[in-house]
Design a protein around this motif. Structure first.
Motif, PDB file in Angstrom:
ATOM      1  N   GLU A  41       0.812  -1.215   0.000  1.00  0.00           N
ATOM      2  CA  GLU A  41       0.000   0.000   0.000  1.00  0.00           C
ATOM      3  C   GLU A  41       0.844   1.265   0.000  1.00  0.00           C
ATOM      4  OE1 GLU A  41      -3.202   0.118  -0.316  1.00  0.00           O
ATOM      5  OE2 GLU A  41      -3.762  -1.984   0.009  1.00  0.00           O
ATOM      6  N   GLN A  42       2.165   1.119   0.218  1.00  0.00           N
ATOM      7  CA  GLN A  42       3.056   2.265   0.299  1.00  0.00           C
ATOM      8  C   GLN A  42       4.370   1.942  -0.407  1.00  0.00           C
ATOM      9  OE1 GLN A  42       2.755   4.059   4.575  1.00  0.00           O
ATOM     10  NE2 GLN A  42       2.426   1.876   4.803  1.00  0.00           N
ATOM     11  N   VAL A  43       5.088   2.975  -0.807  1.00  0.00           N
ATOM     12  CA  VAL A  43       6.393   2.738  -1.425  1.00  0.00           C
ATOM     13  C   VAL A  43       7.384   2.271  -0.360  1.00  0.00           C
ATOM     14  CG1 VAL A  43       5.966   4.491  -3.187  1.00  0.00           C
ATOM     15  CG2 VAL A  43       7.207   5.125  -1.101  1.00  0.00           C
ATOM     16  N   GLY A  44       8.414   1.555  -0.807  1.00  0.00           N
ATOM     17  CA  GLY A  44       9.476   1.143   0.108  1.00  0.00           C
ATOM     18  C   GLY A  44       9.040   0.157   1.171  1.00  0.00           C
ATOM     19  N   GLU A  45       8.147  -0.756   0.818  1.00  0.00           N
ATOM     20  CA  GLU A  45       7.577  -1.650   1.825  1.00  0.00           C
ATOM     21  C   GLU A  45       8.635  -2.514   2.503  1.00  0.00           C
ATOM     22  OE1 GLU A  45       4.385  -3.348   4.077  1.00  0.00           O
ATOM     23  OE2 GLU A  45       4.680  -1.482   2.961  1.00  0.00           O
ATOM     24  N   SER A  46       9.613  -3.011   1.759  1.00  0.00           N
ATOM     25  CA  SER A  46      10.622  -3.879   2.377  1.00  0.00           C
ATOM     26  C   SER A  46      11.408  -3.111   3.433  1.00  0.00           C
ATOM     27  CB  SER A  46      11.560  -4.463   1.325  1.00  0.00           C
ATOM     28  OG  SER A  46      12.298  -3.444   0.680  1.00  0.00           O
ATOM     29  N   TRP A  47      11.700  -1.846   3.170  1.00  0.00           N
ATOM     30  CA  TRP A  47      12.424  -1.045   4.162  1.00  0.00           C
ATOM     31  C   TRP A  47      11.572  -0.771   5.393  1.00  0.00           C
ATOM     32  CZ3 TRP A  47      17.346   0.229   4.894  1.00  0.00           C
ATOM     33  CH2 TRP A  47      18.235  -0.044   3.836  1.00  0.00           C
ATOM     34  N   ARG A  48      10.291  -0.669   5.229  1.00  0.00           N
ATOM     35  CA  ARG A  48       9.398  -0.472   6.380  1.00  0.00           C
ATOM     36  C   ARG A  48       9.418  -1.689   7.300  1.00  0.00           C
ATOM     37  NH1 ARG A  48       5.910   3.873   5.160  1.00  0.00           N
ATOM     38  NH2 ARG A  48       6.048   4.461   2.958  1.00  0.00           N
ATOM     39  N   ASN A  49       9.709  -2.864   6.736  1.00  0.00           N
ATOM     40  CA  ASN A  49       9.620  -4.097   7.510  1.00  0.00           C
ATOM     41  C   ASN A  49      10.958  -4.590   8.040  1.00  0.00           C
ATOM     42  OD1 ASN A  49       6.836  -4.288   7.174  1.00  0.00           O
ATOM     43  ND2 ASN A  49       7.058  -5.289   5.190  1.00  0.00           N
ATOM     44  N   HIS A  50      12.044  -3.874   7.785  1.00  0.00           N
ATOM     45  CA  HIS A  50      13.335  -4.280   8.339  1.00  0.00           C
ATOM     46  C   HIS A  50      13.382  -4.001   9.842  1.00  0.00           C
ATOM     47  CE1 HIS A  50      15.158  -5.466   4.660  1.00  0.00           C
ATOM     48  NE2 HIS A  50      15.213  -4.269   4.122  1.00  0.00           N
ATOM     49  N   TYR A  51      14.363  -4.608  10.518  1.00  0.00           N
ATOM     50  CA  TYR A  51      14.507  -4.409  11.956  1.00  0.00           C
ATOM     51  C   TYR A  51      14.882  -2.960  12.273  1.00  0.00           C
ATOM     52  CZ  TYR A  51      19.262  -5.611  10.380  1.00  0.00           C
ATOM     53  OH  TYR A  51      20.439  -5.677   9.690  1.00  0.00           O
ATOM     54  N   ASP A  52      14.469  -2.504  13.455  1.00  0.00           N
ATOM     55  CA  ASP A  52      14.568  -1.091  13.821  1.00  0.00           C
ATOM     56  C   ASP A  52      15.998  -0.566  13.834  1.00  0.00           C
ATOM     57  OD1 ASP A  52      11.834  -1.160  14.143  1.00  0.00           O
ATOM     58  OD2 ASP A  52      11.897  -1.305  16.333  1.00  0.00           O
ATOM     59  N   ARG A  53      16.949  -1.419  14.217  1.00  0.00           N
ATOM     60  CA  ARG A  53      18.326  -0.973  14.408  1.00  0.00           C
ATOM     61  C   ARG A  53      19.043  -0.673  13.092  1.00  0.00           C
ATOM     62  NH1 ARG A  53      23.668  -2.829  15.153  1.00  0.00           N
ATOM     63  NH2 ARG A  53      24.607  -2.331  17.188  1.00  0.00           N
ATOM     64  N   LEU A  54      18.506  -1.142  11.983  1.00  0.00           N
ATOM     65  CA  LEU A  54      19.204  -1.086  10.701  1.00  0.00           C
ATOM     66  C   LEU A  54      19.495   0.341  10.241  1.00  0.00           C
ATOM     67  CD1 LEU A  54      20.265  -2.619   8.196  1.00  0.00           C
ATOM     68  CD2 LEU A  54      17.957  -2.403   7.231  1.00  0.00           C
ATOM     69  N   HIS A  55      20.723   0.552   9.787  1.00  0.00           N
ATOM     70  CA  HIS A  55      21.142   1.759   9.073  1.00  0.00           C
ATOM     71  C   HIS A  55      21.763   1.317   7.745  1.00  0.00           C
ATOM     72  CE1 HIS A  55      20.711   3.510  13.061  1.00  0.00           C
ATOM     73  NE2 HIS A  55      20.965   4.718  12.580  1.00  0.00           N
ATOM     74  N   LEU A  56      21.801   2.231   6.780  1.00  0.00           N
ATOM     75  CA  LEU A  56      22.534   1.939   5.558  1.00  0.00           C
ATOM     76  C   LEU A  56      23.986   1.639   5.905  1.00  0.00           C
ATOM     77  CD1 LEU A  56      21.348   4.630   2.968  1.00  0.00           C
ATOM     78  CD2 LEU A  56      20.728   2.219   3.066  1.00  0.00           C
ATOM     79  N   HIS A  57      24.562   0.664   5.232  1.00  0.00           N
ATOM     80  CA  HIS A  57      25.979   0.366   5.408  1.00  0.00           C
ATOM     81  C   HIS A  57      26.846   1.165   4.451  1.00  0.00           C
ATOM     82  CE1 HIS A  57      24.869  -3.789   7.290  1.00  0.00           C
ATOM     83  NE2 HIS A  57      24.724  -2.786   8.127  1.00  0.00           N
ATOM     84  N   THR A  58      26.216   1.990   3.649  1.00  0.00           N
ATOM     85  CA  THR A  58      26.929   2.877   2.725  1.00  0.00           C
ATOM     86  C   THR A  58      26.597   4.312   3.095  1.00  0.00           C
ATOM     87  OG1 THR A  58      25.065   2.681   1.170  1.00  0.00           O
ATOM     88  CG2 THR A  58      26.943   1.191   0.850  1.00  0.00           C
ATOM     89  N   PRO A  59      27.547   5.240   2.967  1.00  0.00           N
ATOM     90  CA  PRO A  59      27.304   6.621   3.408  1.00  0.00           C
ATOM     91  C   PRO A  59      26.261   7.319   2.548  1.00  0.00           C
ATOM     92  CG  PRO A  59      29.431   6.444   2.301  1.00  0.00           C
ATOM     93  CD  PRO A  59      28.926   5.053   2.476  1.00  0.00           C
ATOM     94  N   ARG A  60      25.614   8.291   3.145  1.00  0.00           N
ATOM     95  CA  ARG A  60      24.531   9.020   2.488  1.00  0.00           C
ATOM     96  C   ARG A  60      24.929   9.530   1.098  1.00  0.00           C
ATOM     97  NH1 ARG A  60      24.703  13.179   5.418  1.00  0.00           N
ATOM     98  NH2 ARG A  60      25.766  14.465   3.859  1.00  0.00           N
ATOM     99  N   GLY A  61      26.112  10.104   0.984  1.00  0.00           N
ATOM    100  CA  GLY A  61      26.532  10.730  -0.271  1.00  0.00           C
ATOM    101  C   GLY A  61      26.692   9.775  -1.426  1.00  0.00           C
ATOM    102  N   TRP A  62      26.849   8.475  -1.136  1.00  0.00           N
ATOM    103  CA  TRP A  62      27.013   7.468  -2.193  1.00  0.00           C
ATOM    104  C   TRP A  62      25.797   6.554  -2.296  1.00  0.00           C
ATOM    105  CZ3 TRP A  62      32.694   5.652  -0.880  1.00  0.00           C
ATOM    106  CH2 TRP A  62      33.580   6.692  -1.204  1.00  0.00           C
TER     107      TRP A  62
END
Length: 385
Positions: A41-62
């Motif tokens: 029902e929304q964009v980015g559904e898989s990211w909505r369902n990941h565990y809370d602690r998760l951050h990107l492992h790549t820096p914002r600029g890349w």
């Protein structure tokens, strides 16, 4: 913005995650208004369902997608919730046409073109959409690989798939076994320890390569970008030499060293683990590496070395598969491990107008490669339109 469908489309994109949104944006920049369809029902559904602690492992600029950078307010290492906000902003910024809440069940060739349409996209609501081009962007990590251990049906503890894990708080004061030593498994084990689990075991079948997220201030992604196109044997040789100083030695804590096969594993879809706390957790004893799981026996988990554990819960993080067979398996475009034989700017073999993005697991960063592929697909589509 929602779209009700009902017309022949120039391009239908299946999947409203980062890959699908990036393709739609790149196409719009070239004057093509794609329709993005997703079961969620929304964009980015898989990211909505990941565990809370998760951050990107790549820096914002890349890590930004074409035409709209990740806002600086989200910090260098973007949190899961902020990735979702970015994707929402991205779709609005590019005015992506969306048809959400309707799954695509099958993509089929048209026997005869209808106003240039070559494909028919069947939807779960019983409607069809015809299109000249179809881009499949449902994601590399789509369908969890579920365990098949002997005795699993009789296991009396709690079994949790990684896709259903959000936080370690519910298991505070309890014993938990985590199965899987990829980035997801190691980070969940760390989260459980930090959230107060009494004991956290990490079942290890193949010791992972573990890298620091940054070294002397330089992100690990920089190395991944640099070696992306080098022969695997060359990278394996160099990585094997550097491992002695770059990878932590955890053998005395029960984690054997990984072999000299870092890049060869990447080509099989197994990228190195980025250390966001697991090394310290293992060294302090808060996470205990143990042998691989062989079977279940009532309340016990039997390991390959004969050890028996009695955890309150087992978290299974043994990976995902693309799950493309129902969608396009009949078209002869899938190869080893059910993955497309082509991706990016190269159309599916024998299937003009069918494109794939996001079905590799690159060492150079998934979002970066999705952005590059989106631009390539958009150029290729507009050349053939």
């Amino acid at each position: 913005m929602e779209d009700s469908g009902g017309r022949t489309e120039e391009v239908v994109v299946v999947g409203a995650g980062p890959g699908g949104l990036a393709v739609a944006a790149a196409l719009r920049d070239r004057g093509v208004q794609a329709l993005v369809v997703d079961r969620a029902e929304q964009v980015g559904e898989s990211w909505r369902n990941h565990y809370d602690r998760l951050h990107l492992h790549t820096p914002r600029g890349w890590s930004h997608l074409p035409g709209y950078r990740i806002p600086r307010r989200f910090g260098r290492w973007v949190a899961r919730a902020d990735v979702v906000r970015y994707l929402e902003e991205y779709a609005r910024h590019h005015r992506v046409r969306l048809r959400l809440g309707t799954a695509v069940t099958r993509v089929e060739r048209l026997d005869a073109t209808d106003r240039g349409a070559r494909w028919v996209v069947h939807l779960a609501d019983g409607t069809d959409v015809r299109a000249r081009h179809v881009v499949i962007a449902t994601g590399y990590n789509h369908t969890p690989v579920e365990p098949t251990w002997p005795g699993l049906d009789g296991f009396t503890g709690e079994l949790v798939l990684a896709r259903d894990y959000r936080s370690g708080r519910p298991w505070a004061g309890r014993d938990v076994l985590v199965v899987g030593t990829g980035n997801t498994g190691t980070e969940i084990a760390t989260d459980l320890a930090e959230q107060g689990a009494t004991r956290v075991w990490l079942a290890v079948r193949t010791p992972p390569h573990i890298l620091s997220r940054t070294r002397f201030g330089v992100p690990a992604q920089a190395t991944g970008i640099a070696v992306r196109r080098l022969p695997p044997k060359v990278v394996d040789r160099v990585a094997g030499v550097l491992a002695a100083v770059q990878e932590p030695d955890l053998t005395e804590h029960g984690m054997p060293r990984a072999g000299r096969d870092l890049y060869s594993r990447v080509l099989e879809g197994r990228i190195p683990v980025q250390d966001v706390g697991v090394v310290g957790a293992i060294r302090s004893g808060r996470v205990e590496p143990v042998a691989a799981v062989e079977a279940m026996d009532g309340a016990d988990v039997v390991l390959s070395d004969g050890t028996r554990l009695t955890p309150d819960a087992v978290v299974v993080a043994t990976g995902y598969r693309a799950g493309l067979e129902p969608l396009v398996g009949h078209l002869g475009v899938l190869g080893e491990r059910g993955l497309p034989t082509t991706h990016g700017a190269e159309p599916a073999a024998g299937a003009p107008g069918l494109w794939f993005t996001g079905f590799t697991n690159p060492i150079s960063g998934m979002l970066r490669e999705l952005a590059i592929d989106a631009e390539k697909i958009a150029r290729a589509v507009t050349r053939t339109t």
